[in-house]
Scaffold this motif. Structure first.
Motif, PDB file in Angstrom:
ATOM      1  N   LEU A 133      42.441  11.183-127.210  1.00 35.49           N
ATOM      2  CA  LEU A 133      42.252  11.442-128.642  1.00 35.49           C
ATOM      3  C   LEU A 133      40.789  11.794-128.890  1.00 35.49           C
ATOM      4  O   LEU A 133      39.889  11.034-128.516  1.00 35.49           O
ATOM      5  N   TRP A 134      40.560  12.941-129.548  1.00 34.36           N
ATOM      6  CA  TRP A 134      39.199  13.416-129.790  1.00 34.36           C
ATOM      7  C   TRP A 134      38.925  13.462-131.293  1.00 34.36           C
ATOM      8  O   TRP A 134      39.698  14.046-132.060  1.00 34.36           O
ATOM      9  N   LEU A 135      37.835  12.846-131.704  1.00 39.84           N
ATOM     10  CA  LEU A 135      37.361  12.909-133.083  1.00 39.84           C
ATOM     11  C   LEU A 135      36.398  14.083-133.199  1.00 39.84           C
ATOM     12  O   LEU A 135      35.432  14.173-132.428  1.00 39.84           O
ATOM     13  N   THR A 136      36.634  14.979-134.137  1.00 38.04           N
ATOM     14  CA  THR A 136      35.792  16.158-134.289  1.00 38.04           C
ATOM     15  C   THR A 136      35.412  16.340-135.754  1.00 38.04           C
ATOM     16  O   THR A 136      36.214  16.085-136.656  1.00 38.04           O
ATOM     17  N   TYR A 137      34.191  16.796-135.979  1.00 38.05           N
ATOM     18  CA  TYR A 137      33.741  17.120-137.329  1.00 38.05           C
ATOM     19  C   TYR A 137      32.544  18.065-137.229  1.00 38.05           C
ATOM     20  O   TYR A 137      31.847  18.110-136.218  1.00 38.05           O
ATOM     21  N   HIS A 138      32.322  18.836-138.288  1.00 37.36           N
ATOM     22  CA  HIS A 138      31.214  19.792-138.283  1.00 37.36           C
ATOM     23  C   HIS A 138      29.887  19.038-138.376  1.00 37.36           C
ATOM     24  O   HIS A 138      29.779  18.034-139.079  1.00 37.36           O
ATOM     25  N   LYS A 139      28.870  19.538-137.684  1.00 37.44           N
ATOM     26  CA  LYS A 139      27.583  18.837-137.620  1.00 37.44           C
ATOM     27  C   LYS A 139      26.931  18.683-138.992  1.00 37.44           C
ATOM     28  O   LYS A 139      26.130  17.760-139.208  1.00 37.44           O
ATOM     29  N   GLU A 140      27.296  19.558-139.956  1.00 33.83           N
ATOM     30  CA  GLU A 140      26.705  19.461-141.284  1.00 33.83           C
ATOM     31  C   GLU A 140      27.135  18.190-142.010  1.00 33.83           C
ATOM     32  O   GLU A 140      26.452  17.730-142.930  1.00 33.83           O
ATOM     33  N   PHE A 141      28.291  17.601-141.613  1.00 31.17           N
ATOM     34  CA  PHE A 141      28.784  16.416-142.312  1.00 31.17           C
ATOM     35  C   PHE A 141      27.997  15.156-141.943  1.00 31.17           C
ATOM     36  O   PHE A 141      28.244  14.090-142.515  1.00 31.17           O
ATOM     37  N   ARG A 142      27.053  15.275-141.009  1.00 27.64           N
ATOM     38  CA  ARG A 142      26.219  14.115-140.677  1.00 27.64           C
ATOM     39  C   ARG A 142      25.379  13.678-141.868  1.00 27.64           C
ATOM     40  O   ARG A 142      24.933  12.529-141.939  1.00 27.64           O
ATOM     41  N   ASN A 143      25.164  14.586-142.823  1.00 26.54           N
ATOM     42  CA  ASN A 143      24.311  14.284-143.967  1.00 26.54           C
ATOM     43  C   ASN A 143      25.096  13.872-145.206  1.00 26.54           C
ATOM     44  O   ASN A 143      24.517  13.709-146.276  1.00 26.54           O
ATOM     45  N   SER A 144      26.381  13.712-145.065  1.00 24.52           N
ATOM     46  CA  SER A 144      27.219  13.307-146.190  1.00 24.52           C
ATOM     47  C   SER A 144      27.604  11.837-146.028  1.00 24.52           C
ATOM     48  O   SER A 144      28.246  11.459-145.051  1.00 24.52           O
ATOM     49  N   ASP A 145      27.214  10.997-146.982  1.00 20.60           N
ATOM     50  CA  ASP A 145      27.476   9.561-146.875  1.00 20.60           C
ATOM     51  C   ASP A 145      28.960   9.250-146.792  1.00 20.60           C
ATOM     52  O   ASP A 145      29.380   8.396-146.013  1.00 20.60           O
ATOM     53  N   ARG A 146      29.753   9.913-147.613  1.00 23.72           N
ATOM     54  CA  ARG A 146      31.181   9.585-147.606  1.00 23.72           C
ATOM     55  C   ARG A 146      31.839   9.971-146.283  1.00 23.72           C
ATOM     56  O   ARG A 146      32.740   9.271-145.798  1.00 23.72           O
ATOM     57  N   HIS A 147      31.382  11.065-145.680  1.00 20.19           N
ATOM     58  CA  HIS A 147      31.941  11.465-144.385  1.00 20.19           C
ATOM     59  C   HIS A 147      31.500  10.499-143.284  1.00 20.19           C
ATOM     60  O   HIS A 147      32.287  10.151-142.397  1.00 20.19           O
TER      61      HIS A 147
END
Length: 348
Positions: free
Chosen positions: A282-296
């Motif tokens: 199982l791989w968790l993936t997200y765009h690097k820009e979401f590192r700056n979003s608190d809710r993400h």
């Protein structure tokens, strides 16, 4: 002459204005069709009906004045004009993504919607029960959970976060391994009572298999794993849904391959010991820009926590027999109210 020039310019301007009125949804639909080369598959990816998608493409072709696709029984083939338009439409898509990414970056308030795409089994039977407690703690964060076997492309913002069976390759995406699903054959207690269960691969030909055919599922795995040249005469039911496999096996349709955690979470099934099992990471993936979003960040940390192999043995890399897994999962099952893993009578 001057009047003729003005009249011609006005006609040209009206044509340009008509083209400029083209919807971004229509252009996006064009790009998705170029990737899938099929109205049916592209419509599924967009969450539309094939009729609606074809209407969008017809409307776009009418506004720009030429055909984008050559349509035949084999699927969609780009026309010369369609090929020439791909680069510009892709550039428009890139700029649209940048607008939304900047909007995400500008918000530091841990409130709003976070879209999470995940395969059916983990989504419905693992994440969803825990979302109830999550929502009690983070009341301003809405988790939009999309459970489907189709893989969401987080690089293209089809989802904010995805949990998938194949790691993405885009450089814009952050990837972390969550854990491992171990897959094992099961039958229902009723099936075992009536027909017994195979004790080795050679006996499997006398039974029926419930087989899943879906994106992210290796269609050749069954024959390879079972050392059979063909599954003809062995497969009784095919379905694209992992939930359907679970229900079919529970109701005695045959042998089905399911996560080892199935009986640990309460499914009334019997493990079939014939010397075969396999796994899927199982791989968790997200765009690097979401590192700056608190809710993400909150949702990402929460997902890592609820899939932690140290806390939940069913996600460890090493294989644990389903029967041995049951006592190891007693505490997680009790803590999260996971009794009734399968709805015994969904229509009652």
């Amino acid at each position: 002459m001057q009047q003729l020039l003005h009249r011609g310019a006005a006609v040209t301007q009206r044509r340009i204005d008509g083209v400029m009125d083209a919807s971004w949804d229509d252009l996006k639909s064009f790009l998705v069709c170029t990737r899938y080369k099929s109205f049916r598959n592209a419509a599924e990816a967009l969450g539309l009906t094939s009729t609606t998608l074809m209407r969008r493409i017809d409307r776009l072709e009418e506004r720009i004045g030429y055909k984008l696709f050559l349509r035949d029984q084999t699927g969609l083939t780009l026309s010369e004009e369609g090929l020439a338009m791909i680069a510009d439409a892709t550039e428009m898509e890139r700029y649209a993504f940048n607008i939304f990414r900047r909007a995400v970056q500008s918000s530091n308030d841990p409130a709003g919607t976070v879209r999470v795409a995940v395969t059916e089994g983990p989504g419905n039977f693992w994440i969803l029960p825990r979302l109830i407690d999550f929502q009690k703690t983070y009341r301003k964060i809405i988790v939009d959970l999309h459970c489907a076997m189709e893989q969401a492309d987080v690089a293209r913002l089809e989802s904010d976060i995805a949990i998938q069976l194949e790691p993405p390759t885009s450089p814009d995406v952050i990837v972390a391994k969550l854990g491992r699903l171990h897959i094992y054959p099961f039958v229902s207690k009723g099936y075992e009572k009536l027909y017994g269960s195979p004790s080795c691969l050679a006996e499997l030909k006398n039974h029926r298999i419930v087989k899943q055919n879906a994106p992210q599922v290796d269609d050749t795995a069954y024959a390879r794993l079972l050392e059979l040249n063909s599954l003809e005469g062995v497969v009784g039911i095919k379905t694209n849904s992992s939930i359907s496999v679970l229900y079919a096996v529970e109701r005695g349709a045959g042998v089905g391959f399911l996560p080892t955690s199935s009986i640990a979470l309460g499914a009334p099934l019997v493990a079939v010991d014939m010397g075969v099992h396999h796994h899927a990471d199982l791989w968790l993936t997200y765009h690097k820009e979401f590192r700056n979003s608190d809710r993400h960040k909150i949702v990402i940390d929460w997902l890592k926590k609820i899939f932690d192999p140290k806390a939940y043995p069913c996600f460890r890399d090493e294989f644990i027999h389903p029967t041995d897994l049951v006592p190891l999962m007693v505490e997680p099952r009790a803590n999260y109210g996971l009794d009734g893993y399968v709805a015994a009578n969904p229509f009652g």
